[in-house]
Write a protein that holds these residues in place. Structure first.
Motif, PDB file in Angstrom:
ATOM      1  N   PRO A  85      33.790  47.477  36.993  1.00 42.98           N
ATOM      2  CA  PRO A  85      34.278  47.868  38.318  1.00 42.98           C
ATOM      3  C   PRO A  85      33.197  47.836  39.388  1.00 42.98           C
ATOM      4  N   VAL A  86      31.974  48.259  39.039  1.00 39.62           N
ATOM      5  CA  VAL A  86      30.878  48.246  40.014  1.00 39.62           C
ATOM      6  C   VAL A  86      30.559  46.807  40.430  1.00 39.62           C
ATOM      7  N   ILE A  87      30.485  45.911  39.431  1.00 44.34           N
ATOM      8  CA  ILE A  87      30.207  44.496  39.737  1.00 44.34           C
ATOM      9  C   ILE A  87      31.351  43.876  40.530  1.00 44.34           C
ATOM     10  N   ALA A  88      32.580  44.152  40.109  1.00 38.01           N
ATOM     11  CA  ALA A  88      33.747  43.581  40.785  1.00 38.01           C
ATOM     12  C   ALA A  88      33.816  44.011  42.242  1.00 38.01           C
ATOM     13  N   GLY A  89      33.433  45.256  42.530  1.00 38.12           N
ATOM     14  CA  GLY A  89      33.465  45.752  43.895  1.00 38.12           C
ATOM     15  C   GLY A  89      32.440  45.094  44.791  1.00 38.12           C
ATOM     16  N   ARG A  90      31.437  44.464  44.221  1.00 37.14           N
ATOM     17  CA  ARG A  90      30.395  43.812  45.005  1.00 37.14           C
ATOM     18  C   ARG A  90      30.573  42.297  45.082  1.00 37.14           C
ATOM     19  N   MET A  91      31.595  41.785  44.417  1.00 38.55           N
ATOM     20  CA  MET A  91      31.821  40.337  44.391  1.00 38.55           C
ATOM     21  C   MET A  91      32.791  39.914  45.484  1.00 38.55           C
ATOM     22  N   PHE A  92      32.579  38.733  46.025  1.00 35.56           N
ATOM     23  CA  PHE A  92      33.494  38.183  47.023  1.00 35.56           C
ATOM     24  C   PHE A  92      34.829  37.842  46.369  1.00 35.56           C
ATOM     25  N   SER A  93      34.765  37.325  45.141  1.00 35.35           N
ATOM     26  CA  SER A  93      35.946  37.004  44.353  1.00 35.35           C
ATOM     27  C   SER A  93      35.668  37.409  42.914  1.00 35.35           C
ATOM     28  N   GLN A  94      36.733  37.804  42.187  1.00 34.25           N
ATOM     29  CA  GLN A  94      36.556  38.272  40.811  1.00 34.25           C
ATOM     30  C   GLN A  94      36.955  37.216  39.778  1.00 34.25           C
ATOM     31  N   ARG A  95      37.047  35.968  40.203  1.00 34.36           N
ATOM     32  CA  ARG A  95      37.508  34.907  39.294  1.00 34.36           C
ATOM     33  C   ARG A  95      36.555  34.672  38.133  1.00 34.36           C
ATOM     34  N   LEU A  96      35.244  34.777  38.363  1.00 30.79           N
ATOM     35  CA  LEU A  96      34.277  34.581  37.288  1.00 30.79           C
ATOM     36  C   LEU A  96      34.491  35.620  36.190  1.00 30.79           C
ATOM     37  N   LEU A  97      34.789  36.849  36.575  1.00 33.13           N
ATOM     38  CA  LEU A  97      35.060  37.897  35.594  1.00 33.13           C
ATOM     39  C   LEU A  97      36.294  37.558  34.763  1.00 33.13           C
ATOM     40  N   VAL A  98      37.307  36.968  35.398  1.00 33.31           N
ATOM     41  CA  VAL A  98      38.522  36.576  34.684  1.00 33.31           C
ATOM     42  C   VAL A  98      38.195  35.528  33.615  1.00 33.31           C
ATOM     43  N   VAL A  99      37.339  34.568  33.944  1.00 35.67           N
ATOM     44  CA  VAL A  99      36.942  33.528  32.984  1.00 35.67           C
ATOM     45  C   VAL A  99      36.226  34.156  31.789  1.00 35.67           C
ATOM     46  N   ILE A 100      35.296  35.060  32.060  1.00 35.12           N
ATOM     47  CA  ILE A 100      34.534  35.716  30.991  1.00 35.12           C
ATOM     48  C   ILE A 100      35.471  36.519  30.084  1.00 35.12           C
ATOM     49  N   ILE A 101      36.406  37.242  30.686  1.00 30.60           N
ATOM     50  CA  ILE A 101      37.362  38.044  29.920  1.00 30.60           C
ATOM     51  C   ILE A 101      38.185  37.170  28.985  1.00 30.60           C
ATOM     52  N   THR A 102      38.661  36.036  29.491  1.00 27.95           N
ATOM     53  CA  THR A 102      39.475  35.128  28.683  1.00 27.95           C
ATOM     54  C   THR A 102      38.689  34.598  27.487  1.00 27.95           C
ATOM     55  N   ILE A 103      37.448  34.200  27.710  1.00 29.00           N
ATOM     56  CA  ILE A 103      36.605  33.687  26.628  1.00 29.00           C
ATOM     57  C   ILE A 103      36.407  34.748  25.549  1.00 29.00           C
TER      58      ILE A 103
END
Length: 411
Positions: A272-290
């Protein structure tokens, strides 16, 4: 009251709110995650099939789906603090009823505690948006880690409480009524803030009202919430049974389920801390899927000697997905009212999708006498999570036609 007095009162008030959020969050998973390791005990004692045993996890999810759309309206009419207090009382009652002998009490109590948890699930993200608008990431992380920590503890101690402590499955589930009663006591001071916060919410509603049900972005957030919840609750309900088929005993499989949840704890705060500082959270979605696909493939084809690795990977992936879905309620909305509406929508439709999971997986196992097909379904769910997550991770607000740049710090 003078300005000096106000300044002294605020930290105390904030401290009480944070304490209340932490204790309430601790109650939102433990009554559910304590069931998985005890499924075989419950099934044999009550004499039900695997499909009906899966419904023990499904019933609360159906309660989430049915009540969640109504919760924002209840909060606006009677006040969030008061509605949460009533929910905590019903949560305690539901836990007690579920712990009584008999199939009827099992399902009735489960339904009651499901309705109570649904209210808290919807309103807590809204309270974070309202009371901590500049610290959504860190507060969501605190809320998430409390929920997941107690969920992990519940999974690990269920069988020892039932067998070693002689409490049987009824006592192992009923003991969580103590924690829910403590949460009632911790939340009582918040009723003093009722009138002030209700006025603030009314002003927000009048200024920026959005019908989230007509927002494509809101539907993507909803599907992301639903799919990640389905994967999580399938694992909570059936991972011990999947492991037992591979030769791991009930006590050890319960601790493996606990380890899966402990593995995600640091990430439920960090993400959540990282996501709140990101312009877009798409990279997190990719990591989660992997992570989710790797863990599931490991259970299917990986070596049983390193099965703990696959469980930890699944735990990290599931924890990241959950905390990101909680963050979307604040990141994709402009005020606490919108956050409550989006939370209600996402948890209604989302948990309706999630409710299908445990019962469907139990049915497929009964049908095939194997866990391979259920695990392939989890692989497919991971792919769908990626597709909707890419849309939900866009830098936009619900109801908007154009993208708005969100602050990269202090969200």
């Amino acid at each position: 009251m003078s300005n000096k007095q106000n300044k002294k009162a605020v930290p105390s008030s904030i401290g009480l709110i944070i304490l209340g959020l932490i204790v309430i969050a601790a109650n939102l998973r433990a009554p559910l995650t304590s069931v998985g390791p005890l499924v075989s005990f419950i099934r044999d004692d009550v004499r039900i099939s695997n499909t009906l045993a899966g419904l023990i996890t499904t019933v609360p999810l159906l309660a989430f789906a049915l009540l969640s759309p109504l919760v924002p309206k209840l909060g606006r009419r009677y006040g969030d603090e008061r509605i949460i207090l009533i929910a905590l009382i019903f949560l305690t009652v539901g836990i007690v009823i579920r712990s009584l002998s008999g199939a009827a009490n099992l399902y009735i109590g489960t339904a009651i505690l499901g309705f109570a948890i649904a209210i808290c699930n919807v309103l807590l993200p809204s309270l974070i948006k309202r009371d901590f608008p500049n610290k959504i990431g860190s507060m969501t992380g605190i809320y998430s880690i409390s929920m997941c920590l107690f969920g992990a503890i519940a999974s690990g101690i269920s069988v020892p409480l039932a067998v070693n402590a002689g409490l049987k499955w009824q006592g192992a589930l009923g003991i969580w009524g103590i924690l829910s009663f403590v949460s009632i006591l911790c939340w009582l001071p918040q009723l003093r803030n009722q009138a002030k916060q209700t006025t603030t919410m009314s002003k927000q509603i009048a200024s920026k009202d959005v019908n989230v049900w007509k927002s494509p972005l809101a539907w993507q957030v909803t599907l992301f919430m639903g799919i990640q919840s389905m994967v999580f609750y399938v694992l909570i309900a059936w991972l011990p049974e999947i492991l037992k088929q591979q030769g791991i005993d009930s006590n050890q499989s319960g601790w493996y389920l606990s380890i899966m949840q402990l593995a995600l704890l640091p990430f439920t705060f960090i993400v959540p801390v990282i996501a709140g500082r990101m312009f877009s959270q798409r990279l997190l979605v990719v990591i989660i899927t992997i992570l989710l696909m790797t863990g599931t493939l490991g259970l299917l084809y990986g070596s049983s000697n390193i099965i703990l690795l696959w469980i930890i990977i699944l735990g990290i992936g599931g924890g990241c997905a959950f905390s990101l879905s909680m963050m979307f309620f604040g990141l994709r909305t402009e005020n606490a009212h919108q956050a409550a509406e989006l939370s209600g929508m996402a948890q209604s439709i989302g948990y309706l999708l999630a409710a299908i999971g445990p019962a469907l997986i139990g049915f497929l196992h009964d049908l095939t006498n194997s866990w391979n097909l259920p695990l392939f379904i989890l692989l497919g769910a991971s792919v769908l999570l990626f597709l909707v997550g890419i849309g939900a991770g866009r830098n936009r607000f619900v109801g908007s036609r154009n993208s708005y740049e969100l602050p990269q710090k202090g969200r």
